[in-house]
Write an enzyme that holds these catalytic residues in place. Structure first.
Site, PDB file in Angstrom:
ATOM      1  N   ASP A  91       0.853  -1.186   0.000  1.00  0.00           N
ATOM      2  CA  ASP A  91       0.000   0.000   0.000  1.00  0.00           C
ATOM      3  C   ASP A  91       0.893   1.242   0.000  1.00  0.00           C
ATOM      4  OD1 ASP A  91      -2.084   1.770   0.156  1.00  0.00           O
ATOM      5  OD2 ASP A  91      -2.582   1.353   2.237  1.00  0.00           O
ATOM      6  N   PHE A  92       1.755   1.339  -1.029  1.00  0.00           N
ATOM      7  CA  PHE A  92       2.659   2.475  -1.142  1.00  0.00           C
ATOM      8  C   PHE A  92       1.888   3.674  -1.672  1.00  0.00           C
ATOM      9  CE2 PHE A  92       7.089   0.307  -1.523  1.00  0.00           C
ATOM     10  CZ  PHE A  92       6.818  -0.422  -0.377  1.00  0.00           C
ATOM     11  N   GLU A  93       1.990   4.782  -0.970  1.00  0.00           N
ATOM     12  CA  GLU A  93       1.276   5.992  -1.344  1.00  0.00           C
ATOM     13  C   GLU A  93       2.243   7.171  -1.337  1.00  0.00           C
ATOM     14  OE1 GLU A  93      -2.275   6.530   0.983  1.00  0.00           O
ATOM     15  OE2 GLU A  93      -2.828   4.411   0.876  1.00  0.00           O
ATOM     16  N   GLY A  94       1.719   8.356  -1.572  1.00  0.00           N
ATOM     17  CA  GLY A  94       2.533   9.570  -1.482  1.00  0.00           C
ATOM     18  C   GLY A  94       3.719   9.539  -2.421  1.00  0.00           C
TER      19      GLY A  94
END
Length: 512
Positions: A293-296
């Protein structure tokens, strides 16, 4: 299994010797001194995780220790922990850190490391003497008993040792209900104990494992502190509840990242730390797999990295390598899910990275090379169809979150495939329907883009049955194998009276 005491074992052996009428032979003197035993904790073919345990069998305390060994040609050292390392060619010297040099009589300490290749350590010396009382040119013994301290881990010390058993096996239902459980933090939805998660949830993603720093690759996970979550269970209760879910056929994964957990694997050292630390979490809790859940700003494409099939950006290449290594380590039953935002996937239809002339956001479409490289390993990809700006669909119209059409158009892109950055010679291929789900907020407070149950089910009926399609007709046709629904989050669903679960679980079960 507990060990018997040394005196009891020797007594039993002496009695057996006397009964058989054989001669007693005294043990060599080295058996009572310090030893260093080696074991391969995990082996995934192309590499392995090793652990040395220094045990003080002498009568006086050790004030420091140094373990020296060689790795055969073709086997190289990777990341390490709980020790200092100096290397010269294939010769490696591990020495104590400031906090684990003192080993009292009868005590033990451990350190660990990752290696690439198939060889094992040879010529081991502990403080200049043979590690096990044998000739230093022979390999040290392996698997010689359990150390008295838990193996090194990135997690805070607890009363429970990590487990190294493989994740439980078993399949998913044809149509699955997937949710995130706020396990490491509290927010307005309140804490929910693992044992109290309803049985309707097929995949439970533990939110979140987060890095010690953005570029360390060192992922940590711990249960919500009592100060934030007064109702939090003990770790033993948490693990027992996970086992109960797994016995029901449910999957429990560690989710890495989230909004605040920026993970940038800029170096191979960070990649190796990621593999080690995520593996430690999976082993400690006996989990079924991993959710990315890699974000930003976790994923972005370097200037000139324009081919999603052959990425060159380190953060992309190292993530792919790390996940492949974990998949190899745990085998075919390892569950791999991903929860990218639309910006990192569907926006790639229009824009990819910084673009041919630069100036674009380098994060645009940055998940595409990861999905493509791992397309045969992904269990479920569930894009977050929320907290999104307008995204162009395959009809070349912009679609806005918060409607059934948005879910249909975004999901259709994954089921039909699309030209990346509009280039028909650079097609992103479709995923199998059973690999595809979509994510939606459980309630109005959970995220922007909430869609009421009727709208969510209209989108699913359009994708699966070809009915209730509204203004967007899927280019992919009907997809009866469509995997299901993901939501943020189980906690928010509980807070709002289980609207998501109560409506969608029976609906999914009724699909063909």
């Amino acid at each position: 299994m507990r060990r018997r005491s040394r005196s009891l074992v020797l007594g039993l052996v002496a009695g057996l010797v006397a009964a058989l009428g054989v001669f007693w032979v005294s043990l060599p003197a080295f058996a009572a001194g310090p030893t260093a035993s080696f074991v391969k904790v995990s082996d995934w073919g192309s590499g392995w995780e090793g652990r040395y345990t220094i045990t003080n069998g002498g009568s006086s305390a050790l004030s420091s220790w140094s373990v020296v060994f060689d790795l055969p040609a073709g086997t190289s050292m990777g990341s390490y922990w709980d020790a200092l390392l100096s290397s010269s060619g294939q010769r490696h010297t591990f020495s104590n850190r400031s906090w684990n040099g003192s080993v009292p009589p009868g005590g033990s300490v451990s350190f660990g490391f990752l290696a690439t290749g198939s060889g094992s350590p040879v010529g081991c010396l502990l403080n200049g003497a043979p590690c096990g009382g044998v000739d230093p040119t022979t390999p040290p013994p392996t698997g010689t008993g359990n150390p008295t301290t838990p193996p090194p881990t990135t997690l805070p010390p607890t009363s429970l040792p990590p487990t190294t058993t493989p994740p439980p096996v078993g399949g998913l239902p044809k149509h699955a209900l997937i949710g995130y459980l706020h396990a490491s933090f509290a927010n307005g939805s309140g804490y929910l104990r693992m044992a109290d998660v309803p049985s309707e949830w097929d995949i439970i993603n533990l939110a979140f494992g987060e890095p010690t720093s953005a570029t360390s690759g060192d992922i940590r996970f711990q249960l919500c502190p009592v100060s934030e979550c007064p109702g939090v269970e003990t770790e033993a209760e948490f693990i027992a509840a996970i086992r109960a879910k797994q016995q029901q056929g449910k999957k429990v994964l560690i989710s890495i990242g989230g909004q605040n957990g920026q993970v940038q694997l800029t170096t191979t050292a960070a990649r190796d730390a990621f593999v080690r630390s995520v593996g430690a979490i999976i082993d400690r809790y006996g989990l079924d797999g991993l959710d990315i859940d890699f974000e930003g700003h976790s994923l972005s494409l370097n200037t000139g990295d324009t081919d999603f099939r052959n990425p060159t950006s380190p953060v992309i290449v190292n993530l792919i390598s790390a996940v492949r290594t974990l998949k190899q380590r745990y085998g075919a039953d390892f569950v791999l899910t991903m929860a990218p935002e639309t910006f990192f996937v569907q926006l790639g239809y229009q824009f990819y990275g910084s673009g041919p002339w630069g100036g674009q956001d380098p994060r645009a479409g940055a998940y595409l090379p990861v999905i493509y490289a791992l397309r045969n390993d992904i269990t479920v990809l569930h894009v977050q169809d929320y907290n999104s700006g307008p995204i162009m669909g395959l009809d070349n119209q912009y679609h806005n979150m918060g409607s059934a059409d948005f879910h249909i158009a975004m999901t259709d892109m994954l089921l039909a495939g699309f030209p990346v950055a509009g280039n028909p010679a650079n097609m992103f291929p479709p995923l199998r329907p059973e690999q595809v789900a979509f994510g939606t907020p459980a309630a109005v407070s959970a995220g922007n883009g909430y869609v009421a149950p009727a709208g969510v089910q209209a989108a699913v009926n359009c994708l699966v049955r070809g009915t209730s399609c509204g203004s967007y007709v899927p280019r992919s046709g009907t997809s009866p194998g469509f995997r299901g629904l993901m939501t943020w989050s189980i906690n928010w669903d509980r807070y709002y009276g289980w609207e998501f679960k109560n409506n969608h679980e029976p609906f999914l079960n009724a699909l063909p």
